[in-house]
Enzyme design. Structure first.
Site, short mmCIF file in Angstrom:
data_model
loop_
_atom_site.label_atom_id
_atom_site.label_comp_id
_atom_site.label_asym_id
_atom_site.label_seq_id
_atom_site.Cartn_x
_atom_site.Cartn_y
_atom_site.Cartn_z
N THR A 200 -5.37 -3.29 -29.72
CA THR A 200 -6.23 -2.71 -28.69
C THR A 200 -7.33 -3.67 -28.25
OG1 THR A 200 -7.79 -1.62 -30.22
CG2 THR A 200 -5.83 -0.38 -29.58
N LEU A 247 -9.71 -1.23 -23.44
CA LEU A 247 -9.25 0.15 -23.21
C LEU A 247 -8.41 0.57 -24.42
CD1 LEU A 247 -8.26 -0.03 -19.42
CD2 LEU A 247 -10.48 0.50 -20.46
N HIS A 248 -9.11 0.68 -25.56
CA HIS A 248 -8.42 0.97 -26.82
C HIS A 248 -7.49 2.17 -26.72
CE1 HIS A 248 -11.20 -1.67 -29.03
NE2 HIS A 248 -12.17 -1.13 -28.33
N ASP A 249 -8.03 3.27 -26.20
CA ASP A 249 -7.33 4.55 -26.31
C ASP A 249 -6.11 4.66 -25.41
OD1 ASP A 249 -9.13 5.30 -28.19
OD2 ASP A 249 -10.36 6.52 -26.87
#
Lengths: 321, 326
Positions: A200, A247-249
């Site tokens: 991520t 934008l990890h998620d």
């Protein structure tokens, strides 16, 4: 109509969570059955309010239920004091929540765990859980509805790291927020795709990408452009050499849409809940020395394709405007 | 340039052997003592091996024997990697009466005082001897110019998911070293060691050098063991383990960093060692983002100039008496 993957999105919505929701809502191969909220980036009350408002913005008509206020074994945090506020802004949406309309939709009467159970029971297909916050709701669902486990196709989550951490040197924030819940989830025997920091942190949104949000995204894109501004500042303070904030998620959602974009490897993952410095570490054995693999762990992603999915989602959501 | 006074603390070990031969060949050090410690194999082997290495390298320093077990938590050995006697079954005779009766903890401290702050320690096994020295003589760091170890792992381990063997053998000992207050604590970890290796072509060239020097039997055994171990794994498994694309040798790599720090990328970090968790036992934790707000306590090698390492290795191998037969 071709097959759409039924998912339940479990979130402590947050700036990058909002991008993940945009990606899921704007991709025809994903069918969001419902949204459950959890404490994490912000209090669960704030996160629930955020979820309702982002749904309004995205014109997403799905049930939203409020979940855990605190971790399984921890105390409820006072978010007015909490330093986490500064990553996602005090309102959890980069200080831009006031720009969103009041939601027409109301939160469900039932809690997150019961909503998950209801949606899973109703679904003809097995459901994928997509938690992008602390795993408290998911662990509680597994504990309270063991008979529904067979109706879960798998869990594609954002959390953990094979190497390193962000909250602490070995702890990623979602896992650190409820390590015991994470332990329950990882040892559940369900198929797990762990999108941790290894992948991520490569999911960066560059300056050019941010401009594109406005160019292709209409009013939705403009809101996202504004929302991410402070997140950019925080990210730059964190690491000035980075291309942009992460934008990890969105990564587990991107994996669901196109697994070729996110490179995974079968690993054995166990959550440490006792270490002096390693508590909340997702101990990832790439060799599976003593155990069979229990998770596909993401190590890399194709950033260009990943960003393109977001822009495509924006275009799709704006198709009628 | 004057020679750097040096204590070598070691659990030989095939790659320890390479490191000692390399350092002796470099002509840069005044090796004051070789201290044996438990580790790759038991102390009953490592002390013999240390004595044999000292004699093979033509050194005159004492060889001492230290701790036979970790301070607190006893761990299994690594005979699978080093053969039953630690030197891949190499047969040799030594007179064990020649092992010094003085303990490493006293030898190290006495030497440290004698050299008035110039002494260096190079530890390439579990850190038990050094930890005992620090417990017995807490002011030791005042007299040590530089403490260099091969140990720890920034990412993948070789002893469990994250543990590096030397540290996992005695994490409590590292804990003591980390908080001892060394002026300079250079840590050459597994990740950096794996950036220094010989390519298959270089290794083959070295293996076939027609040498007649004292190092040769040792070298051949080590090379053979490396080739055999290589066959036990597929390239994919090696890659997953994080092994280099060629012939590694962690202690040799750390010896190179000791001799030529200019050929390594070195960065200062605050380092912790986990001793409570079973899963993360012995993991070295580097506070990359300064979360603990502590001053750096180690200088970590992040990478090593591979070409320079290979060239040095070849040069050192040539330098032994006899050299290459024409």
């Amino acid at each position: 109509m071709s097959y759409r993957i039924p998912i339940i999105f479990d979130t402590d919505i947050g700036v990058d969570d909002a991008f993940a929701l945009l990606l899921a809502a704007g991709n025809p191969s994903i069918d969001i059955l419902g949204i459950t909220t959890v404490f994490g980036n912000n209090s669960v009350d704030n996160c629930t309010e955020n979820a309702l408002r982002v749904c309004e913005l995205l014109d997403l008509d799905v049930p939203v239920a409020k979940g855990a206020r605190k971790s399984l074994f921890g105390e409820e945090k006072d978010y007015t004091l909490h330093k986490n506020n500064f990553v996602h802004g005090e309102d959890g949406l980069g200080g831009k929540r006031y720009m969103l309309k009041d939601p027409r939709k109301k939160v469900e009467d039932c809690d997150a765990v019961d909503l998950i159970a209801r949606l899973v029971r109703r679904s003809d297909e097995k459901v994928v859980l997509v938690p992008v916050g602390p795993l408290t709701n998911i662990a509680m669902f597994l504990l309270t509805y063991p008979e529904l486990k067979s109706q879960i196709d798998g869990i594609a989550l954002m959390g953990g790291a094979a190497y390193g951490g962000n909250y602490l040197p070995l702890a990623e924030a979602n896992i650190a927020n409820d390590p015991e819940a994470a332990k329950i989830v990882f040892q559940s025997g369900l198929k797990i795709v762990m999108c941790g920091l290894d992948a991520t942190e490569k999911a960066m949104l560059s300056k050019d990408d941010r401009e594109m949000l406005r160019v292709v995204g209409g009013s939705i894109g403009t809101f996202y452009y504004d929302m991410v501004k402070d997140y950019v500042t925080v990210s730059e303070r964190f690491d000035p050499n980075r291309l942009g904030p992460c934008l990890h998620d969105s990564v587990p959602v991107a994996w669901l849409i196109n697994p070729d974009i996110v490179k995974t490897e079968p690993c054995h993952v166990e959550v440490d809940i006792v270490g002096q410095y390693s508590k909340a570490c997702t101990v990832t054995d790439v060799l599976c020395r003593d155990n069979k693999p229990n998770a596909m762990v993401a190590f890399d992603l194709n950033r260009e394709e990943f960003i393109k999915l977001h822009l495509d989602a924006l275009k799709w959501l704006n198709r009628n405007q | 340039m004057s020679l750097r006074p040096l204590i070598i603390d070691t659990d030989p070990g095939g790659d320890d052997a390479q490191a000692i031969m390399l350092l002796a060949a470099s002509g840069m050090f005044n090796i004051r003592a070789i201290c044996a410690v438990h580790g790759n194999v038991g102390l009953e082997y490592t002390r013999r091996n240390a004595l044999y290495l000292k004699e093979t390298a033509g050194l005159t320093c004492p060889v001492c024997q230290g701790a036979s077990e970790a301070l607190i938590a006893r761990q299994p050995r690594a005979a699978y990697a080093h053969g039953n006697n630690g030197l891949s079954g190499l047969e040799f005779e030594v007179n064990e009466d020649k092992i010094s009766r003085k303990h490493p903890w006293d030898v190290i401290y006495d030497e440290a005082l004698h050299w008035g702050g110039e002494l260096e320690i190079f530890a390439i096994g579990p850190l038990t001897n050094i930890a005992i020295t620090l417990l017995r003589h807490p002011d030791l760091p005042n007299y040590i110019k530089q403490f260099t170890i091969m140990g720890g792992a920034a990412t993948k381990g070789n002893s469990g998911a994250y543990g590096e063997f030397n540290i996992a053998q005695d994490p409590h000992a590292l804990k003591i070293c980390l908080s001892a207050g060394f002026k300079k604590f250079v840590m050459v970890d597994l990740d950096s060691c794996r950036t220094a290796f010989l390519t298959d072509e270089e290794a083959e060239y070295l293996d076939n050098l027609p040498m007649s020097n004292p190092w040769k039997p040792l070298y051949d055994k080590f090379a053979m063991a490396q080739r055999e171990r290589r066959l036990l794994m597929t390239e994919e498994q090696r890659q997953k383990m994080g092994f280099p694309k060629g012939r590694g040798g962690c202690d040799a790599a750390s010896a190179f960093v000791l001799a030529h720090p200019e050929s390594a990328v070195l960065e200062d970090y605050f380092c912790l060692c986990e001793t409570r968790s079973t899963l993360n036992f012995g993991q070295t934790i580097f506070d990359w983002r300064g979360r603990f707000r502590e001053k750096p306590n180690v200088t970590l090698a992040r990478s090593i100039d591979r070409d320079a390492y290979a060239a040095w290795y070849l040069e050192m191998l040539h330098s032994y008496d006899g050299g290459i037969e024409s």
